[in-house]
Design a protein around this motif. Structure first.
Motif, mmCIF file in Angstrom:
data_model
loop_
_atom_site.group_PDB
_atom_site.id
_atom_site.type_symbol
_atom_site.label_atom_id
_atom_site.label_comp_id
_atom_site.label_asym_id
_atom_site.label_seq_id
_atom_site.Cartn_x
_atom_site.Cartn_y
_atom_site.Cartn_z
ATOM 1 N N LEU A 46 0.835 -1.204 0.000
ATOM 2 C CA LEU A 46 0.000 0.000 0.000
ATOM 3 C C LEU A 46 0.869 1.252 0.000
ATOM 4 O O LEU A 46 0.577 2.224 -0.713
ATOM 5 C CB LEU A 46 -0.920 -0.005 1.230
ATOM 6 N N ALA A 48 2.117 1.756 -3.500
ATOM 7 C CA ALA A 48 1.053 2.136 -4.432
ATOM 8 C C ALA A 48 0.656 3.598 -4.260
ATOM 9 O O ALA A 48 0.419 4.315 -5.248
ATOM 10 C CB ALA A 48 -0.164 1.227 -4.231
ATOM 11 N N TYR A 49 0.584 4.085 -3.004
ATOM 12 C CA TYR A 49 0.190 5.466 -2.756
ATOM 13 C C TYR A 49 1.225 6.469 -3.285
ATOM 14 O O TYR A 49 0.899 7.618 -3.568
ATOM 15 C CB TYR A 49 -0.048 5.702 -1.263
ATOM 16 N N VAL A 101 -5.984 3.658 -6.270
ATOM 17 C CA VAL A 101 -5.363 2.659 -5.399
ATOM 18 C C VAL A 101 -6.384 2.080 -4.427
ATOM 19 O O VAL A 101 -6.509 0.860 -4.273
ATOM 20 C CB VAL A 101 -4.190 3.282 -4.609
ATOM 21 N N TYR A 102 -7.122 2.960 -3.766
ATOM 22 C CA TYR A 102 -8.052 2.507 -2.731
ATOM 23 C C TYR A 102 -9.128 1.601 -3.309
ATOM 24 O O TYR A 102 -9.464 0.563 -2.730
ATOM 25 C CB TYR A 102 -8.692 3.717 -2.049
ATOM 26 N N VAL A 104 -7.606 -1.853 -4.195
ATOM 27 C CA VAL A 104 -7.349 -2.665 -3.001
ATOM 28 C C VAL A 104 -8.645 -3.209 -2.415
ATOM 29 O O VAL A 104 -8.798 -4.416 -2.196
ATOM 30 C CB VAL A 104 -6.604 -1.837 -1.934
ATOM 31 N N SER A 122 -2.581 7.206 -12.834
ATOM 32 C CA SER A 122 -2.031 5.956 -12.355
ATOM 33 C C SER A 122 -1.118 5.402 -13.432
ATOM 34 O O SER A 122 -0.976 5.960 -14.504
ATOM 35 C CB SER A 122 -3.169 4.972 -12.046
ATOM 36 N N ALA A 145 -1.320 -2.183 -6.213
ATOM 37 C CA ALA A 145 -2.560 -2.016 -5.449
ATOM 38 C C ALA A 145 -3.381 -3.300 -5.459
ATOM 39 O O ALA A 145 -3.936 -3.712 -4.425
ATOM 40 C CB ALA A 145 -3.373 -0.861 -6.024
#
Length: 277
Positions: free
Chosen positions: A70, A73-74, A82-83, A86, A134, A142
């Motif tokens: 995480l 990915a952030y 990302v969120y 996930v 992204s 992610a």
């Protein structure tokens, strides 16, 4: 209700982390701040039963891998991409785990819900890549984080159920889990030559707020998973995709296109269909 509350709180602590100059540092700091609170409380609440310890260790191992993914990915992509990647991974995987490991059986409508969740992921990913918010690497990391987190949840559910169904045993289990995860993250940070305590010091206000949100979200989620079937609680809890999308738009001012709003709606519909018995 516990799953919904957990969803909102979870999205909120992720927004707090993403607001910081270096989001990966903030994630690490929030995890460490959570562990510090649990360490202070440990003498008063004690440890969970020994039967839960193997599952506690396994969950912490997976959670360290998830947290590290995480963080990476952030640093590579927007919060909403990302969120959503996930959290959207969790219901389909937990659906399978609930069926195989816990013997849970759901209605045929669940298959349609799972299909919608996957569709929403594809929409998010394609849109993020098109507009440059992204990249393939960020989205892949992610998705990997979501895959690993599903196994962490499965171990947590087993461990929390072995600890007992009440609120106090869940707090015991959650505190021990937070400490083990933090220990793992400290080890990984040392190997990577990071300075974890410096990360906490630089973002201490955000870490304090994030830690409170993280703990409340985690305990609420554990309680919900202990009370209900994994495959039914998971999609309700993962309506955090909606909260994450709205917070990314309102707080972080991230641009969210029509396609991504549609993906959020599809994910919510999928969660509802999975919930139908």
């Amino acid at each position: 209700m516990a799953a919904l509350v957990s969803a909102g709180l979870h999205a909120s602590w992720n927004v707090v982390a993403k607001q910081q100059r270096v989001p990966s540092e903030a994630v690490l700091g929030i995890i460490l701040a959570t562990a510090l609170v649990c360490l202070v409380a440990l003498p008063f609440i004690g440890l969970p039963p020994r039967a839960a310890w193997p599952w506690l260790g396994a969950a912490a191992f997976f959670n360290v891998a998830y947290s590290r993914a995480l963080m990476a990915a952030y640093d590579l992509a927007d919060l909403n991409v990302v969120y959503s990647a996930v959290r959207g991974m969790l219901p389909p995987i937990l659906f399978v785990i609930g069926f195989v490991a816990f013997g849970e059986r759901l209605a045929p409508t669940a298959a349609t819900g799972l299909g919608l969740m996957v569709t929403s992921l594809i929409l998010f990913g394609v849109h993020g890549l098109k507009r440059g918010s992204s990249n393939a690497r960020g989205l892949t990391i992610a998705a990997l984080a979501g895959f690993v987190l599903a196994f962490s949840y499965a171990c947590d559910v087993k461990g929390a159920r072995l600890s007992g169904g009440g609120l106090f045993p869940i707090v015991q289990y959650g505190a021990a889990s937070s400490l083990m995860t933090a220990a793992g993250m400290l080890t990984v940070s040392t190997l990577e030559r990071r300075s974890p305590m410096a990360a906490l010091a630089r973002n201490w206000r955000a870490c304090a707020v994030g830690a409170l949100l993280l703990m409340a979200s985690y305990f609420a989620a554990l309680w919900a998973y202990v009370q209900g079937p994994v495959a039914l609680v998971a999609p309700v809890r993962e309506t955090s995709i909606l909260f994450g999308g709205l917070l990314a738009f309102c707080v972080l001012r991230e641009r969210i296109g029509t396609q991504q709003w549609a993906a959020i709606g599809i994910a919510a519909l999928g969660a509802i269909l999975i919930k139908i018995r």
